[in-house]
Design an enzyme around this catalytic site. Structure first.
Site, PDB file in Angstrom:
ATOM      1  N   LYS A 118       0.868  -1.441  -0.150  1.00 55.80           N
ATOM      2  CA  LYS A 118      -0.164   0.339  -0.031  1.00 55.80           C
ATOM      3  C   LYS A 118       0.887   1.318  -0.074  1.00 55.80           C
ATOM      4  O   LYS A 118       2.148   1.231   1.171  1.00 55.80           O
ATOM      5  CB  LYS A 118      -0.667   0.225   1.329  1.00 55.80           C
ATOM      6  CG  LYS A 118      -1.733   0.815   1.533  1.00 55.80           C
ATOM      7  CD  LYS A 118      -2.996   0.723   2.315  1.00 55.80           C
ATOM      8  CE  LYS A 118      -3.736   1.816   2.165  1.00 55.80           C
ATOM      9  NZ  LYS A 118      -4.723   2.097   3.171  1.00 55.80           N
ATOM     10  N   SER A 193     -10.051   1.849   2.667  1.00 60.73           N
ATOM     11  CA  SER A 193      -8.909   2.225   2.115  1.00 60.73           C
ATOM     12  C   SER A 193      -7.866   2.123   1.320  1.00 60.73           C
ATOM     13  O   SER A 193      -7.614   2.343   0.345  1.00 60.73           O
ATOM     14  CB  SER A 193      -8.354   3.867   2.804  1.00 60.73           C
ATOM     15  OG  SER A 193      -7.504   2.922   3.646  1.00 60.73           O
ATOM     16  N   SER A 217      -9.558  -0.522   6.724  1.00 58.36           N
ATOM     17  CA  SER A 217      -9.449  -0.588   5.645  1.00 58.36           C
ATOM     18  C   SER A 217      -8.422  -1.414   4.846  1.00 58.36           C
ATOM     19  O   SER A 217      -8.349  -1.411   3.789  1.00 58.36           O
ATOM     20  CB  SER A 217      -8.482   0.667   5.720  1.00 58.36           C
ATOM     21  OG  SER A 217      -9.591   2.023   5.921  1.00 58.36           O
TER      22      SER A 217
END
EC number: 6.3.5.7
Lengths: 539, 145, 551
Positions: A118, A193, A217
């Site tokens: 990420k 997210s 997330s």
């Protein structure tokens, strides 16, 4: 509602029924790669273990594997947009591993494993922007501890995955750079997210990936994309190198297409780190022993495991398909030998506002460092405050600005007690509720999200509707507990249905139990594999 | 409402054991689809009269964020809506409840006082947008505010 | 360090001075020599008051004193002590003063994305030390908070500090007010001691159109000491500050150097008519880089505020920060405070609580050195005068040296005298500190003993002192080498006297006819003959006998 649940040992292994044909998708929809995807007739296999086996047996090379993933990325990325950056060093890294193997040297447990990271997790020399304009082109001078560990174990960082800016969002639409599509339906969000990390694993652009989970997330996008998402106990994984959103809630989490993969990745990145004083010195057990093959399961492999179904998570506001899938998952666990009870967490609904107060407040402080002075985008001005205001005004996106302003408000003198402190008191209530429920149960279960993936743009302008989607997950962060989300069924929507995730919550530092239960659940679930329809073969 | 006797301690709540077969599971739990969403119960106003509504321009100034008039117009109602929604926390009885100011963790984890030079300092300096080879440059500052 | 010692030790090389001179000396010793002033602080304030427009013309000192008599100052001091740890507070960057700008930096102290603070155990150690030394109660569980504001020297946009649960609180410090300011003891309350990190340095170049930032200092550990508003005058404030400096140096937690900014004092001051319970409007004074400046700034500020009160303009005293202008010898407005700054404090989530065990606290308590106050009381009990006591206890290395000398059995008063007179003078001339001299405490004790047991004369002692200071060596060795042993044999001395007398019949006659002043001549001649080694008392005794003998 599509049921995919069946008792163990009676897998009919039907492919998922596709409800609607989609022309966009049709060309991509085909059977999955024979080398990388388990045949639909067998339970899903760990990519990490398969990679290790085939590398050490000489069946394939790290370079070949890397090439196949790069070509998959090339093929699928134009539609999916999971990556903000793809590493130039993938083949070089793979060659190094091959050379070591050919020289007969030891390779690490993640050798040749292709890993997405990420974009809010620092990678030395590789862009790390948290999908924010304010960090565009920023390249950190160090690796996050989790990344360092992955590299030390031979893992190959394939690239940086898209996300909601600084983790603030539930759809990945709040990225400053691109919108990621859900591999199950390109018109839908992958969740967020960590949407890029989830979608990339779902689309087999990488074997496993790292995400971060502040209020769900990792778990919510895992649910939306039909992959396994593992949120460890707070303190299990070092946060050093994770760009802070809400420090008391943030954890680095793992995605995999199987429970074993997520678990093995977690094992690799776990442990005390002297660079993060909130990381825990608790022992990290060897999770791998939990991932036994289905052949060795007893008829009731989860006999005596006490499972509490959280009553509040199936009340109003939860889509019926999600509710049924959850119920059926519960029945499946029961069939595996679990003792199922219903539990109540009275403070449950308060978690959402408490979470948003705490997360906004902490983020307003954590994002103060992005001021354009030491790194990142600077808008030069003749006056200091103008430099700050313009650099931040132009660098941050709308959702980030909104949360900073709300957090600034909640921490202001005269408001602190009413908001921040009160939210922390509610947090105490939530912890107590969880503790009581986990004193009498080994794990708690709930849906991972109130609905399956929704359409891109659907909730963009309604913050409260968006926040409501986090109801299933935020409490777990407030309590700091570990949780795993794994696909448990499909609901109607998209070309071939949309996955629904089951959340299992464990006691602090008891990831082992979640992995054990999750693995058996996954291996005994009919229709396992949860391969999205749009995947082309890997060249 | 959020406060509906929610805060009786969970341990005090009688828990129902559901020893039911899976076939009867769904009916026994009475799952029902309801149109209203969980969030919906929060839309009524929680505004506490002692707490004034946020002044977006002032908050933006405090947070050093420039906002265009259009941005203010767009985010002001949203922020007010969310802060109004936060207001439901005011109705929770938290008397004598200690705030959980951080995740539960062991204390300590202190560091030895042994100096170590960060090797990649050139890279740090290379990232500084305005640097005169020795110092970071910022617009002239007269007095600390 | 050596220059600091020099400054504090320098004015003390005279032990016998008039009262007036003593006053000057005391002021400068306890304040600073750099800004030595020959007037009392109050007088200088009244002189500076003249040019002010708000002050009525022709304010005589007496009239001013009249006005000041009606007011009481309420002063609290915030002291920031930079700790002498090897690393910064929350990262392993070297904590080294004077490095090339922006070289002692890392992701943590630069506030890079993803970096996290990790507290050094030494900072806690020092915090506990100082807390105990200031008689505080310690929080066995304290925590860090974030104090938030934007400034280029503050990389994260917040300072990690301790807000509502400091590591130590509720203590006090005892000081001795110098005699010339009335003398006596004063006890000042300590509100709290807390740990925090320093900011970087912002440099305002005159030429360029921009400011420069050096982040070497960002993250350096500080202890902030907040006093109760117990202080009433510039002198008391300076004495409070000096005591803080002494304490941190005694403890070894800081070099306490004000010029380098290792010790920084911010003063909060208000005045109120005597008898009034509520406080007046509080003004903060910054930029005080010497205790003398602090004393003068406070006295200036008291006068300024008293005059405003006296003229019915009390409303012109506003909450503000004022700077001490050393050149103009006055305070000037730096910025007005519009309402209280809102730092939006909240608990630092990146750091666990700081947990102390009672055993840990006890072990630190047991390892504390003797502190200045205890030393002063001990010296006093040994019979030393307060001047000597204050001098010796002022500098920890001098005190340790002194303690070693008397530990070797040296006479206390003699040891004090040697240190305060000849050795202090030597250090001043050579610009050295006590730790630089070659003379060991052992040998100073030997020297004092040799004089006391009359092995050598005091005069000889002084001669060899300077050689020992500069080159080292032993007293015994030097006595032997130079054949300096005092002649104490009366027979030998008598022989020499008889020889001198016999060689000076004229002087003898003059003496005996009443010119007794000539005794000195004979003494000198005998001393010369003995190469200075004759015991003076014995010499004079025998000489008188011989001179006065009627033969």
């Amino acid at each position: 509602m599509l049921s995919t649940l069946q008792p163990p040992r009676s897998l009919t292994l039907l492919p998922f029924r596709r409800l609607h044909g989609s022309k966009t998708i049709a060309s991509l929809a085909s059977s999955s790669s024979p080398t990388l995807d388990a045949s639909p007739a067998s339970p899903p296999q760990s990519q990490i273990l398969a990679t290790r086996r085939s590398l050490l047996s000489g069946e394939t090379t790290a370079s070949e594997i890397a090439k196949s993933y790069l070509s998959r990325i090339r093929l699928t990325e134009p539609q999916l947009k999971c990556f903000l950056h793809v590493s130039e060093n993938v083949l070089k890294d793979a060659q190094e591993i091959d050379e070591r193997i050919s020289r007969g040297e030891e390779v690490g447990p993640l050798a040749g494993v292709v890993i997405g990271v990420k974009d809010n997790i620092c990678t030395e020399g590789m862009p790390s922007t948290a999908a924010s304009r304010i960090l565009e082109h920023y390249r950190p001078p160090f690796d996050a501890t989790a990344v360092k560990k992955i590299k030390e174990m031979g893992g190959i960082v394939v690239g940086k995955t898209n996300m909601d800016e600084f983790g603030m969002g539930s759809t990945t639409e709040a990225s400053a750079f691109q919108v990621t599509a859900n591999p199950w339906d390109l018109t839908r969000v992958p969740g967020g997210s960590s949407g890029g990390s989830a979608a990339a694993v779902a689309a087999r652009q990488c074997m496993v990936s790292l995400g971060s989970d502040t209020g769900g997330s990792v778990r919510q996008p895992a649910s939306f994309c039909g992959v396994v998402g593992l949120k460890p106990t707070y303190g299990r994984v070092s946060r050093f190198g994770l760009m802070a959103y809400a420090s008391s809630l943030d954890v680095i989490g793992c995605f995999g297409s199987t429970v074993a993969d997520a678990g093995m990745l977690l094992h690799a990145v776990s442990g005390y780190d002297r660079f993060d004083s909130t990381s825990s010195k608790q022992d990290v057990p060897e999770f791998q022993s939990q991932f036994v093959s289905m052949d060795s399961f007893e008829s009731k492999p989860l006999k005596g495991v006490r499972v509490g179904l959280i009553r509040e998570t199936l009340e109003e506001g939860v889509d019926s398909g999600v509710r049924s899938a959850t119920q059926e998952a519960a029945s499946h666990l029961e069939a595996l030998g679990c003792v199922l009870t219903e539990v109540s967490l009275p403070s449950f609904s308060l978690g959402l506002p408490a979470y948003y107060v705490i997360a906004s407040s902490e983020s307003s402080s954590n994002l103060s460092r992005y001021d354009g002075v030491r790194y990142g985008n600077q808008v030069m001005a003749d006056e200091l405050n103008k430099l700050y205001e313009c650099s931040r005004g132009e660098g941050f996106g709308g959702e980030v600005k909104m949360r900073i302003l709300m957090g600034t408000y909640a921490l202001s003198a005269g408001y602190y007690d009413a908001y921040y402190k009160r939210a922390q008191q509610v947090r105490t209530l939530i912890r107590k509720d969880f503790k009581a429920a986990l004193d009498q149960n080994d794990i708690l279960i709930s849906p991972a999200a109130p609905s399956a993936a929704y359409k891109i743009g659907e909730k963009k302008d309604d913050p409260l509707a968006m926040y409501a989607g986090d109801i299933m997950t935020v409490n777990v962060n407030l309590a700091g507990l570990p949780a795993i989300v794994l696909p448990c069924g499909l609901v109607e929507g998209g070309p071939s249905g949309l996955p629904v995730g089951l959340q299992m919550i464990g006691a602090a530092f008891d990831e082992e139990k979640l992995l054990k239960v999750g693995h058996i659940f996954e291996q005994t679930l009919k229709g396992s594999g949860f391969v999205p329809p749009m995947l082309p073969n890997v060249a | 409402m959020a406060t509906r006797a929610l805060l009786a301690a969970v341990s005090a709540c009688p828990r129902r054991r559901i020893g039911i077969k899976s076939s009867t599971f769904s009916s026994s739990l009475q799952f029902q689809r309801q149109e209203s969403r969980i969030i919906a119960r929060s839309f009524s106003s929680y505004t506490n009269s002692s707490l004034s509504l946020p002044d977006i321009s002032r908050l933006a100034e405090t947070a050093r964020i420039s906002l265009t008039p259009a941005e203010i117009e767009e985010c002001e109602p949203k922020i007010r809506q969310v802060i109004d929604w936060f207001g439901q926390l005011q109705q929770v009885d938290v008397n004598c409840v200690e705030p959980a100011i951080r995740a539960e963790m062991e204390g300590g984890n202190l560091r030895e006082d042994a100096p170590q030079t960060f090797e990649n300092r050139d890279s740090i300096r290379a990232s500084i947008p305005s640097f005169d080879e020795t110092y970071l440059k910022v617009p002239k500052v007269l007095n600390k505010e | 360090m050596s220059t600091t010692l020099f400054r504090t030790i320098q004015p003390n090389h005279f032990t016998l001075l008039t009262n007036a001179l003593l006053r000057t000396r005391r002021t400068s010793r306890h304040i600073s020599v750099r800004c030595q002033t020959s007037t009392t602080t109050q007088q200088s304030s009244s002189q500076q008051q003249q040019p002010r427009t708000s002050a009525p013309k022709n304010h005589g000192s007496n009239k001013l004193d009249e006005i000041l008599k009606d007011y009481e100052a309420v002063i609290g001091i915030e002291t920031h002590v930079q700790l002498s740890t090897s690393t910064k507070a929350f990262c392993s960057c070297p904590n080294s003063y004077g490095s090339h700008p922006n070289t002692s930096i890392c992701p943590v102290c630069m506030g890079l994305p993803g970096a996290l603070p990790v507290l050094s155990s030494k900072v806690v150690d020092f915090g506990v030390r100082l807390g105990l030394a200031l008689n505080c109660s310690l929080s066995l569980k304290s925590k860090f908070d974030r104090k938030q504001y934007f400034y280029p020297d503050l990389p994260k946009g917040y300072q990690i500090s301790q807000f509502d649960v400091p590591i130590a609180s509720g203590g006090y410090v005892d000081v001795d007010i110098p005699l010339e300011f009335g003398g006596g003891h004063r006890r000042f309350g300590i509100t709290r001691v807390h740990m925090e990190e320093d900011a970087g340095k912002l440099l305002h170049s005159d030429a360029g159109d921009y400011s420069q930032v050096d982040l070497n200092r960002a993250g350096v550990p500080l202890l902030e000491i907040v006093s109760e508003p117990d202080i009433r005058s510039g002198v008391e404030a300076a004495e409070y500050g000096s005591e803080m400096q002494r304490i941190v140096r005694y403890l070894g937690v800081s070099n306490g150097n004000m010029q380098e900014g290792s010790l920084r004092c911010d003063v909060n001051i208000s005045i109120r008519p005597i008898g009034q319970a509520e406080f007046g409007t509080k003004v903060e004074i910054k930029n005080l880089n010497a205790f003398s400046a602090m004393s003068r700034a406070i006295d200036y500020e008291i006068t300024r505020q008293a005059l405003l009160y006296n003229q019915g303009q009390a409303d012109q005293i506003v909450t503000e920060t004022r700077l001490w202008d050393e050149g103009a010898q006055k305070t000037v407005t730096m910025r007005k405070k519009e309402g209280l700054a809102d730092y939006r404090y909240f608990p630092e989530p990146d750091l666990p609580e700081v947990i102390l065990t009672q055993e840990y606290v006890d072990s630190i308590r047991a390892s504390l050195p003797e502190l200045p106050e205890a030393k002063r009381r001990r010296y006093e009990a040994m019979g030393l005068g307060i001047q000597d006591v204050l001098f010796l206890a002022n500098d920890v290395s001098v005190a340790e040296y002194f303690d070693e000398v008397i530990g070797k059995g040296a006479d206390v008063k003699s040891a004090a005298n040697w240190l305060m007179s000849d050795i202090a003078a030597y250090l001043k001339n050579e610009e050295l500190s006590i730790s630089d001299v070659k003379l060991t405490p052992q040998e100073l004790a030997e020297l004092i003993a040799a004089i006391k047991d009359e092995t050598i004369s005091g005069k000889i002692g002084k001669q060899i002192l300077f050689e020992l200071l500069a080159k080292g060596g032993t007293v015994q060795g030097m006595i032997k080498e130079k054949d300096l042993v005092q002649i104490t044999d009366p027979v030998e001395i008598e022989k020499m006297i008889m020889k001198v007398i016999s060689e000076s019949p004229k002087q003898l006659e003059q003496y005996r006819s009443g010119k007794t002043k000539l005794q000195g001549f004979f003494t000198g001649q005998v001393m010369k003959m003995s190469k200075g080694k004759a015991n003076p008392a014995l010499l004079n005794k025998i000489l008188l006998e011989k001179l006065n003998a009627k033969d």
